[in-house]
Scaffold this motif. Structure first.
Motif, PDB file in Angstrom:
ATOM      1  N   LEU A 105      59.173  -9.395  29.666  1.00  0.00           N
ATOM      2  CA  LEU A 105      58.885  -8.684  28.425  1.00  0.00           C
ATOM      3  C   LEU A 105      57.446  -8.910  27.987  1.00  0.00           C
ATOM      4  CD1 LEU A 105      62.048  -9.092  26.146  1.00  0.00           C
ATOM      5  CD2 LEU A 105      60.900  -6.938  26.717  1.00  0.00           C
ATOM      6  N   PHE A 106      57.000 -10.159  28.110  1.00  0.00           N
ATOM      7  CA  PHE A 106      55.627 -10.474  27.700  1.00  0.00           C
ATOM      8  C   PHE A 106      54.624  -9.736  28.586  1.00  0.00           C
ATOM      9  CE2 PHE A 106      51.743 -12.970  27.763  1.00  0.00           C
ATOM     10  CZ  PHE A 106      51.506 -13.189  26.417  1.00  0.00           C
ATOM     11  N   SER A 107      54.885  -9.717  29.887  1.00  0.00           N
ATOM     12  CA  SER A 107      53.975  -9.051  30.830  1.00  0.00           C
ATOM     13  C   SER A 107      53.906  -7.542  30.592  1.00  0.00           C
ATOM     14  CB  SER A 107      54.412  -9.325  32.271  1.00  0.00           C
ATOM     15  OG  SER A 107      54.384 -10.715  32.541  1.00  0.00           O
ATOM     16  N   ALA A 108      54.989  -6.984  30.018  1.00  0.00           N
ATOM     17  CA  ALA A 108      55.036  -5.541  29.774  1.00  0.00           C
ATOM     18  C   ALA A 108      54.245  -5.124  28.540  1.00  0.00           C
ATOM     19  CB  ALA A 108      56.491  -5.091  29.622  1.00  0.00           C
ATOM     20  N   GLN A 109      53.803  -6.095  27.738  1.00  0.00           N
ATOM     21  CA  GLN A 109      53.087  -5.754  26.507  1.00  0.00           C
ATOM     22  C   GLN A 109      51.638  -5.389  26.802  1.00  0.00           C
ATOM     23  OE1 GLN A 109      55.041  -5.568  23.763  1.00  0.00           O
ATOM     24  NE2 GLN A 109      56.627  -6.227  25.226  1.00  0.00           N
ATOM     25  N   PRO A 110      51.041  -4.540  25.983  1.00  0.00           N
ATOM     26  CA  PRO A 110      49.603  -4.246  26.114  1.00  0.00           C
ATOM     27  C   PRO A 110      48.785  -5.526  25.949  1.00  0.00           C
ATOM     28  CG  PRO A 110      50.669  -2.691  24.624  1.00  0.00           C
ATOM     29  CD  PRO A 110      51.668  -3.755  24.907  1.00  0.00           C
ATOM     30  N   ALA A 111      47.614  -5.564  26.558  1.00  0.00           N
ATOM     31  CA  ALA A 111      46.780  -6.765  26.532  1.00  0.00           C
ATOM     32  C   ALA A 111      46.473  -7.228  25.109  1.00  0.00           C
ATOM     33  CB  ALA A 111      45.473  -6.505  27.282  1.00  0.00           C
ATOM     34  N   ILE A 112      46.218  -6.283  24.193  1.00  0.00           N
ATOM     35  CA  ILE A 112      45.892  -6.660  22.818  1.00  0.00           C
ATOM     36  C   ILE A 112      47.071  -7.309  22.111  1.00  0.00           C
ATOM     37  CG2 ILE A 112      46.501  -4.394  21.812  1.00  0.00           C
ATOM     38  CD1 ILE A 112      44.060  -4.778  19.950  1.00  0.00           C
ATOM     39  N   VAL A 113      48.290  -6.858  22.442  1.00  0.00           N
ATOM     40  CA  VAL A 113      49.490  -7.470  21.867  1.00  0.00           C
ATOM     41  C   VAL A 113      49.705  -8.865  22.453  1.00  0.00           C
ATOM     42  CG1 VAL A 113      52.005  -7.282  21.637  1.00  0.00           C
ATOM     43  CG2 VAL A 113      50.568  -5.247  21.396  1.00  0.00           C
ATOM     44  N   GLN A 114      49.450  -9.017  23.746  1.00  0.00           N
ATOM     45  CA  GLN A 114      49.576 -10.337  24.372  1.00  0.00           C
ATOM     46  C   GLN A 114      48.625 -11.332  23.718  1.00  0.00           C
ATOM     47  OE1 GLN A 114      49.253 -10.300  28.633  1.00  0.00           O
ATOM     48  NE2 GLN A 114      50.758  -8.664  28.897  1.00  0.00           N
ATOM     49  N   LEU A 123      49.950 -12.321  20.289  1.00  0.00           N
ATOM     50  CA  LEU A 123      51.080 -13.249  20.415  1.00  0.00           C
ATOM     51  C   LEU A 123      50.595 -14.651  20.796  1.00  0.00           C
ATOM     52  CD1 LEU A 123      53.556 -10.887  22.317  1.00  0.00           C
ATOM     53  CD2 LEU A 123      53.936 -11.837  20.027  1.00  0.00           C
ATOM     54  N   GLU A 124      49.626 -14.736  21.685  1.00  0.00           N
ATOM     55  CA  GLU A 124      49.093 -16.036  22.091  1.00  0.00           C
ATOM     56  C   GLU A 124      48.416 -16.739  20.920  1.00  0.00           C
ATOM     57  OE1 GLU A 124      48.227 -14.884  26.787  1.00  0.00           O
ATOM     58  OE2 GLU A 124      46.595 -14.895  25.315  1.00  0.00           O
ATOM     59  N   THR A 125      47.695 -15.984  20.099  1.00  0.00           N
ATOM     60  CA  THR A 125      47.022 -16.576  18.934  1.00  0.00           C
ATOM     61  C   THR A 125      48.040 -17.101  17.924  1.00  0.00           C
ATOM     62  OG1 THR A 125      45.142 -15.079  19.192  1.00  0.00           O
ATOM     63  CG2 THR A 125      45.406 -16.141  17.045  1.00  0.00           C
ATOM     64  N   GLN A 126      49.061 -16.289  17.635  1.00  0.00           N
ATOM     65  CA  GLN A 126      50.103 -16.720  16.701  1.00  0.00           C
ATOM     66  C   GLN A 126      50.895 -17.896  17.271  1.00  0.00           C
ATOM     67  OE1 GLN A 126      50.954 -15.355  13.404  1.00  0.00           O
ATOM     68  NE2 GLN A 126      48.818 -14.797  13.790  1.00  0.00           N
ATOM     69  N   SER A 140      52.804 -14.036  11.683  1.00  0.00           N
ATOM     70  CA  SER A 140      53.016 -12.583  11.683  1.00  0.00           C
ATOM     71  C   SER A 140      53.551 -12.115  13.024  1.00  0.00           C
ATOM     72  CB  SER A 140      51.704 -11.850  11.393  1.00  0.00           C
ATOM     73  OG  SER A 140      51.226 -12.161  10.109  1.00  0.00           O
ATOM     74  N   LEU A 141      54.397 -11.118  12.961  1.00  0.00           N
ATOM     75  CA  LEU A 141      54.838 -10.428  14.164  1.00  0.00           C
ATOM     76  C   LEU A 141      53.773  -9.403  14.534  1.00  0.00           C
ATOM     77  CD1 LEU A 141      58.596  -9.748  13.233  1.00  0.00           C
ATOM     78  CD2 LEU A 141      57.666 -11.671  14.539  1.00  0.00           C
ATOM     79  N   PRO A 142      53.688  -8.989  15.802  1.00  0.00           N
ATOM     80  CA  PRO A 142      52.700  -7.965  16.184  1.00  0.00           C
ATOM     81  C   PRO A 142      53.020  -6.624  15.533  1.00  0.00           C
ATOM     82  CG  PRO A 142      54.215  -8.406  17.971  1.00  0.00           C
ATOM     83  CD  PRO A 142      54.491  -9.453  16.941  1.00  0.00           C
ATOM     84  N   ASP A 143      52.030  -5.755  15.451  1.00  0.00           N
ATOM     85  CA  ASP A 143      52.248  -4.461  14.789  1.00  0.00           C
ATOM     86  C   ASP A 143      53.018  -3.476  15.669  1.00  0.00           C
ATOM     87  OD1 ASP A 143      50.323  -4.049  16.662  1.00  0.00           O
ATOM     88  OD2 ASP A 143      48.888  -3.049  15.334  1.00  0.00           O
TER      89      ASP A 143
END
Length: 367
Positions: free
Chosen positions: A23-32, A35-38, A56-59
């Motif tokens: 699931l994580f690998s399927a996310q766009p790079a900006i979302v990844q 998520l890493e920052t949070q 915060s959850l991603p947008d």
């Protein structure tokens, strides 16, 4: 197959880990990156023992939807993204932050909104991955063997008969010594002794195979033990927040490597301190300063709690009683009987503590 079967549980954790990783690998790079920052922020708050945290959850997240064949990029509304865990009063109630976060993540993952459910799972995943990969130093590939056939934790480095790599060619085999560099030159690399290089993190090895101290003081040895305990605590917090991380290879490598090293060095520290206590008692006995009573606080390493424990017992009652070595032998033998029947100790800790008591018995029986 029973759900309490260890093999079944292990397989289930491995499946969950692979699912979250996919699931994580399927996310766009900006979302990844978000998520890493949070995840980094949450992980730091957990390890530091903070009482509360806002996150915060991603947008938006990529997830599957009902009646839709292909995964879709789904937006999460702004008013549903901001979350918090803990409170200021938790500092006084001693409520651990990771427990509240675990509860909140579970609630969010059970949300009927698929995007929120997936986002919460991804944030949990990013947090535990940061704890395992980024918060802990990488170590050497090691192999341990049990100290005895009854041992459950391998802690003796295996000797493969080969000399470890030179510190000149392996950066992990040496440490840069502070205050020793010269102008125009790099840091002075001080190689670790061969025995230390058999462990996961040689820089935290304080005793050699003969129990001789490799560091400058007991305080420094204690600091190494605390560093290893903190390492294991981070791993515990990671698996407590996301149990499936136990299926991760890096987690398994770090846990195995550090657990064996901590048990080995913790016991070595206890033996060293026990010998120091024996020497101090002998010196004071010769000086005649033990004729008013004697109580012992014997350090030992508890491999269940992974920390130094203290066994207290009385040798000579308070009062004007002349010190005789036989009093120590008698008190130690009585303590040995208590320890051998004390169910608070697991077999390996009990055997370790009995060995320490035997050191006392031998020292003062000979006297």
């Amino acid at each position: 197959m029973s759900e309490t079967n260890p093999k079944f549980l292990s397989e289930r954790q491995a499946e969950e880990y692979k699912r979250q990783q996919s699931l994580f690998s399927a996310q766009p790079a900006i979302v990844q990156r978000f998520l890493e920052t949070q995840g980094k922020q949450i992980a730091q708050a957990i390890v530091d023992g903070d009482s509360q945290i806002n996150f915060s959850l991603p947008d938006r997240v990529v997830c599957t939807l009902e009646n839709v064949d292909q995964p879709a990029l789904v937006t999460i509304l702004q008013n549903q993204r901001t979350r918090s865990a803990g409170s200021f009063i938790n500092r006084f109630r001693k409520v651990e932050l990771y427990k509240e976060l675990r509860h909140i993540f579970t609630e969010l993952e059970q949300s009927p909104d698929r995007a929120i459910s997936v986002a919460a799972g991804l944030l949990r995943h990013s947090t535990v991955m940061h704890m395992v990969y980024q918060m802990l130093p990488a170590g050497r590939t090691v192999a341990y063997q049990p100290a005895d056939e009854d041992e459950t934790i391998p802690s003796i480095p295996e000797d493969d008969g080969l000399e470890p790599e030179s510190a000149i060619t392996a950066s992990s085999d040496a440490i840069a010594e502070e205050g020793k560099s010269e102008d125009g030159r790099g840091d002075l690399l001080v190689p670790f002794v061969p025995y230390a290089r058999k462990f996961f993190l040689p820089q935290w090895v304080a005793f050699d195979q003969n129990g001789e101290m490799l560091v400058k003081s007991v305080d420094e040895a204690n600091a190494h033990i605390k560093s290893m305990q903190r390492f294991m605590e981070v791993l515990f917090l990671a698996v407590a927040l996301g149990p499936y991380i136990s299926a991760n290879e890096e987690y398994a490598k770090k846990r195995y490597g550090m657990l064996g090293q901590l048990v080995n060095q913790g016991r070595a520290l206890a033996i060293y301190q026990t010998k120091e206590i024996i020497a101090r008692i002998s010196e004071r006995a010769k000086a005649g300063s033990l004729n008013r009573g004697l109580r012992l606080s014997l350090p030992y390493f508890d491999d269940q709690e992974l920390k130094i424990g203290i066994s207290n017992f009385e040798v000579i009652p308070s009062g004007r009683i002349m010190f005789v070595p036989a009093f120590v032998v008698r008190a130690v033998r009585q303590e040995e009987v208590k320890v051998s029947q004390d169910t608070r100790y697991n077999p390996s800790t009990r055997k370790h503590l009995l060995h320490l008591l035997e050191l006392f018995e031998q020292a003062f029986e000979n006297a």
